[in-house]
Scaffold this active site. Structure first.
Site, PDB file in Angstrom:
ATOM      1  N   ALA A  59       0.848  -1.198   0.000  1.00 13.12           N
ATOM      2  CA  ALA A  59       0.000   0.000   0.000  1.00 13.12           C
ATOM      3  C   ALA A  59       0.881   1.244   0.000  1.00 13.12           C
ATOM      4  CB  ALA A  59      -0.904  -0.018   1.221  1.00 13.12           C
ATOM      5  N   ASN A  60       0.273   2.422   0.025  1.00 14.90           N
ATOM      6  CA  ASN A  60       1.032   3.666   0.197  1.00 14.90           C
ATOM      7  C   ASN A  60       0.249   4.610   1.088  1.00 14.90           C
ATOM      8  OD1 ASN A  60      -0.544   5.647  -1.523  1.00 14.90           O
ATOM      9  ND2 ASN A  60      -0.116   4.053  -3.040  1.00 14.90           N
ATOM     10  N   ARG A  61       0.817   5.768   1.380  1.00 12.45           N
ATOM     11  CA  ARG A  61       0.264   6.645   2.415  1.00 12.45           C
ATOM     12  C   ARG A  61      -0.807   7.609   1.914  1.00 12.45           C
ATOM     13  NH1 ARG A  61       3.308   5.779   6.828  1.00 12.45           N
ATOM     14  NH2 ARG A  61       5.506   5.243   6.540  1.00 12.45           N
TER      15      ARG A  61
END
Ligand code: CTP
Ligand code: CA
Length: 224
Positions: free
Chosen positions: A33-35
């Site tokens: 995932a990413n932020r």
């Protein structure tokens, strides 16, 4: 009241915006995932609705739906790719505010990887560049907007994306600066267009950044 009485300068315009970070499965329970929070994309959607547009949000997050928007839920880059390509056919303005994974596991394990089997080696492959594809297939009159998340050489890197992806506008985001970008309610950006002076938006609420983005989209449509 200001919004209700504000300009309806996107009346009859169909806008699609992608929002949030993609999640790429490693196995049936784990993802890369990413932020990205999706907040900037949703702010663009809310501002476009307030200005009279019909709005579709291709979203990986479960933020409250701005009243009147149609939400297409997606999770992976592949799902977002399909949804954005389909939406681009009948939307006048296409905005890629999502943080798309650049790499994904080449194949997701079926079931859950067990630790008794040792530390897995995850082989990655590139994802399709959704925005570059939208640029190649851009219809006459369509406005295509990208975001650039940069930690170094903000303007040079964002300008090269503007050109390579055939965009009408890129919103350059210095994600290394404090209070800016991922997960914050504020953002500081530079708006870059081909053949126009850069416009700097100092630290502001994401809704205010969205207003500046929509102002620029309206200007692009007017000056055609
Ligand atoms: N983008 C996309 N598909 C991808 C990767 C990025 O559509 N597979 C879009 C993003 O939504 C954004 C723009 O391209 O609007 C720029 O994304 P960014 O991550 O800043 O640039 P990249 O081209 O992916 O290059 P890099 O991450 O190496 O800086
Ligand atoms: Ca990227």
């Amino acid at each position: 009241v200001e919004r209700v009485l504000g300009p309806n300068d996107l009346d009859g315009v169909r806008l699609v915006v992608s929002a949030g970070g993609t999640r790429e499965p490693i196995d049936s329970v784990r993802v890369i995932a990413n932020r990205s929070s999706g907040k900037q994309g949703y702010a663009v959607a809310a501002e476009a609705l307030a200005r009279g547009a019909s709005v579709t949000i291709v979203s990986t997050v479960s933020l409250p739906t701005p009243p009147g928007a149609v939400v297409v839920p997606v999770e992976t880059a592949a799902e977002m790719h399909a949804a954005m390509n389909a939406a681009a056919d009948d939307h006048d303005v296409v905005v890629m505010a999502a943080a798309v994974a650049d790499f994904r596991p080449a194949s997701a394990a079926t079931g859950k990887i067990k630790k008794r089997d040792g530390v897995p080696e995850i082989v990655l492959e590139p994802t399709p560049d959704i925005l570059a594809g939208l640029g190649e297939n851009k219809r006459a009159g369509q406005v295509l907007v990208g975001f650039a998340a940069e930690t170094d050489d903000l303007i040079a890197n964002a300008t090269s994306k503007l050109e390579k992806k055939r965009l009408d506008l890129i919103v350059a985001n210095d994600v290394g600066a404090p209070e800016v970008g991922f997960a914050h309610d504020t953002n500081a950006v530079t708006l870059l267009r081909p053949d126009a002076k850069p416009v700097e938006i100092d630290l502001a609420a994401k809704r205010d950044v969205a207003r500046a983005v929509i102002d620029t989209i309206v200007d692009i449509r007017r000056t055609r």
